[in-house]
Design an enzyme around this catalytic site. Structure first.
Site, PDB file in Angstrom:
ATOM      1  N   ARG A 100      -9.225   1.233   9.216  1.00  0.00           N
ATOM      2  CA  ARG A 100      -8.830  -0.148   9.511  1.00  0.00           C
ATOM      3  C   ARG A 100      -9.897  -0.869  10.331  1.00  0.00           C
ATOM      4  NH1 ARG A 100      -2.923   0.900   9.007  1.00  0.00           N
ATOM      5  NH2 ARG A 100      -1.691  -0.957   9.403  1.00  0.00           N
TER       6      ARG A 100
ATOM      7  N   ARG B 270      11.740  -0.850  10.824  1.00  0.00           N
ATOM      8  CA  ARG B 270      10.793  -0.262  11.764  1.00  0.00           C
ATOM      9  C   ARG B 270      10.757  -1.044  13.067  1.00  0.00           C
ATOM     10  NH1 ARG B 270       5.336   0.620   8.356  1.00  0.00           N
ATOM     11  NH2 ARG B 270       4.550  -0.268  10.282  1.00  0.00           N
TER      12      ARG B 270
ATOM     13  N   LYS C 106       0.824  -1.220   0.000  1.00  0.00           N
ATOM     14  CA  LYS C 106       0.000   0.000   0.000  1.00  0.00           C
ATOM     15  C   LYS C 106       0.856   1.267   0.000  1.00  0.00           C
ATOM     16  CE  LYS C 106      -2.301  -0.607   3.844  1.00  0.00           C
ATOM     17  NZ  LYS C 106      -1.683  -1.862   4.272  1.00  0.00           N
TER      18      LYS C 106
ATOM     19  N   ARG D 292       0.384  -8.190  13.664  1.00  0.00           N
ATOM     20  CA  ARG D 292      -0.249  -7.225  12.757  1.00  0.00           C
ATOM     21  C   ARG D 292      -1.058  -7.918  11.672  1.00  0.00           C
ATOM     22  NH1 ARG D 292       4.820  -4.428  11.202  1.00  0.00           N
ATOM     23  NH2 ARG D 292       3.628  -3.349   9.627  1.00  0.00           N
TER      24      ARG D 292
ATOM     25  N   ARG E 200      11.869  -6.169   5.271  1.00  0.00           N
ATOM     26  CA  ARG E 200      11.545  -4.808   4.849  1.00  0.00           C
ATOM     27  C   ARG E 200      12.463  -3.759   5.470  1.00  0.00           C
ATOM     28  NH1 ARG E 200       5.468  -2.517   5.170  1.00  0.00           N
ATOM     29  NH2 ARG E 200       5.806  -2.341   7.410  1.00  0.00           N
TER      30      ARG E 200
HETATM   31  P1  AMP Z   1       1.284   0.994   9.029  1.00  0.00           P
HETATM   32  O1  AMP Z   1       2.425   1.916   8.800  1.00  0.00           O
HETATM   33  O2  AMP Z   1       0.066   1.340   8.180  1.00  0.00           O
HETATM   34  O3  AMP Z   1       1.662  -0.446   8.917  1.00  0.00           O
HETATM   35  O4  AMP Z   1       0.795   1.237  10.544  1.00  0.00           O
HETATM   36  C1  AMP Z   1       1.672   0.986  11.637  1.00  0.00           C
HETATM   37  C2  AMP Z   1       0.881   0.869  12.920  1.00  0.00           C
HETATM   38  O5  AMP Z   1       0.187   2.103  13.191  1.00  0.00           O
HETATM   39  C3  AMP Z   1      -0.217  -0.187  12.935  1.00  0.00           C
HETATM   40  O6  AMP Z   1       0.285  -1.481  13.233  1.00  0.00           O
HETATM   41  C4  AMP Z   1      -1.135   0.348  14.048  1.00  0.00           C
HETATM   42  O7  AMP Z   1      -0.581   0.107  15.334  1.00  0.00           O
HETATM   43  C5  AMP Z   1      -1.068   1.842  13.806  1.00  0.00           C
HETATM   44  N1  AMP Z   1      -2.138   2.270  12.859  1.00  0.00           N
HETATM   45  C6  AMP Z   1      -1.966   2.728  11.589  1.00  0.00           C
HETATM   46  N2  AMP Z   1      -3.142   3.035  11.027  1.00  0.00           N
HETATM   47  C7  AMP Z   1      -4.097   2.768  11.943  1.00  0.00           C
HETATM   48  C8  AMP Z   1      -5.511   2.840  11.976  1.00  0.00           C
HETATM   49  N3  AMP Z   1      -6.206   3.264  10.876  1.00  0.00           N
HETATM   50  N4  AMP Z   1      -6.150   2.478  13.114  1.00  0.00           N
HETATM   51  C9  AMP Z   1      -5.482   2.073  14.194  1.00  0.00           C
HETATM   52  N5  AMP Z   1      -4.156   1.934  14.247  1.00  0.00           N
HETATM   53  C10 AMP Z   1      -3.449   2.278  13.136  1.00  0.00           C
END
Ligand code: AMP
Length: 217
Positions: free
Chosen positions: A89, A161, A14, A172, A128
């Site tokens: 989400r 990360r 994404k 996740r 990654r």
């Molecule tokens: P990402 O970079 O999209 O993989 O997001 C990293 C982390 O941020 C996720 O594992 C969640 O802990 C938090 N996060 C990101 N987007 C959301 C969301 N829409 N709702 C809740 N937690 C989020």
């Protein structure tokens, strides 16, 4: 205005695709994960609140996440819309997004779903690397940088990360299937969902995405 919600599991691509779409279509990428990481870097109250959830691989509570996105969307100015990456989400977030957009006299144009099988998601997350400066993403096997540890685009350092440990990755992916995958039906019922095969090259996926988004523009 065009609001595109990009769906897909963690590691589906994404972020990579949203960044390319931003360049191809001129729509800003609004990535909830990146916004949280900015809050961590700036040591904000919201960042402190969100940190323990993100580090565990859990979702940050809806009210915190929604407030953050609302604030970001209020600063879109004349951007012409946005590519939403990682938000919504949960069903509650999706319902709030619908309300938020309705208040702006807007609605979601399309929801492309980048589909990748769960065993492949895990392999992708494992290798990654992310660039410090702008979040460009690389992978040890699938898309290695030209020089190990250095971003091809801006020369900055690559790092893994904090939430890219094996245990958090599994969590996740699990959280994704339990809490986020039900959204696919939510958008399918609204006839907004378009499934895209995410187990192909970055270019092929990007071409399909641009076509899908242009077809509703
Ligand atoms: P990402 O970079 O999209 O993989 O997001 C990293 C982390 O941020 C996720 O594992 C969640 O802990 C938090 N996060 C990101 N987007 C959301 C969301 N829409 N709702 C809740 N937690 C989020």
């Amino acid at each position: 205005m065009h609001f595109v919600v990009l769906m897909g599991g963690p590691g589906a691509g994404k972020g990579t695709q949203a960044r390319l779409l931003q360049a191809a279509l001129g729509l800003p990428q609004v990535a909830s994960g990146d916004l949280f990481r900015e809050h961590f870097a700036n040591n904000t109250e919201l960042g402190k609140l969100a940190r323990r959830y993100v580090d565990r691989g859990d979702l940050v509570p809806d009210e915190v996440t929604i407030a953050m996105i609302k604030e970001r969307l209020s600063r879109l100015d004349n951007a012409g819309g946005a590519i939403l990456d990682g938000f919504p989400r949960t069903i509650a977030q999706a319902e709030d997004l619908d309300l938020l957009l309705a208040n702006m006299n807007e609605r979601i144009s399309v929801v492309p779903y980048i589909h990748v099988d769960s065993d492949i998601l895990l392999k992708r997350l494992a290798g990654r690397w992310t660039c410090r400066a702008e979040g460009h993403v690389y992978h040890d096997f699938f898309s290695p940088p030209k020089m190990p540890g250095i971003c091809d685009v801006d020369g900055s350092e690559l790092y893994q990360r904090d939430d890219d440990t094996e245990e958090t990755q599994r969590r996740r992916i699990d959280v994704y299937f339990r809490q986020t995958a039900p959204l696919l039906d939510y958008y399918r019922e609204k006839e907004l969902l378009v499934e895209i095969d995410g187990e192909r090259s970055i270019d092929d996926i990007q071409r399909d995405l641009v076509e899908v988004i242009r077809s509703v523009a």
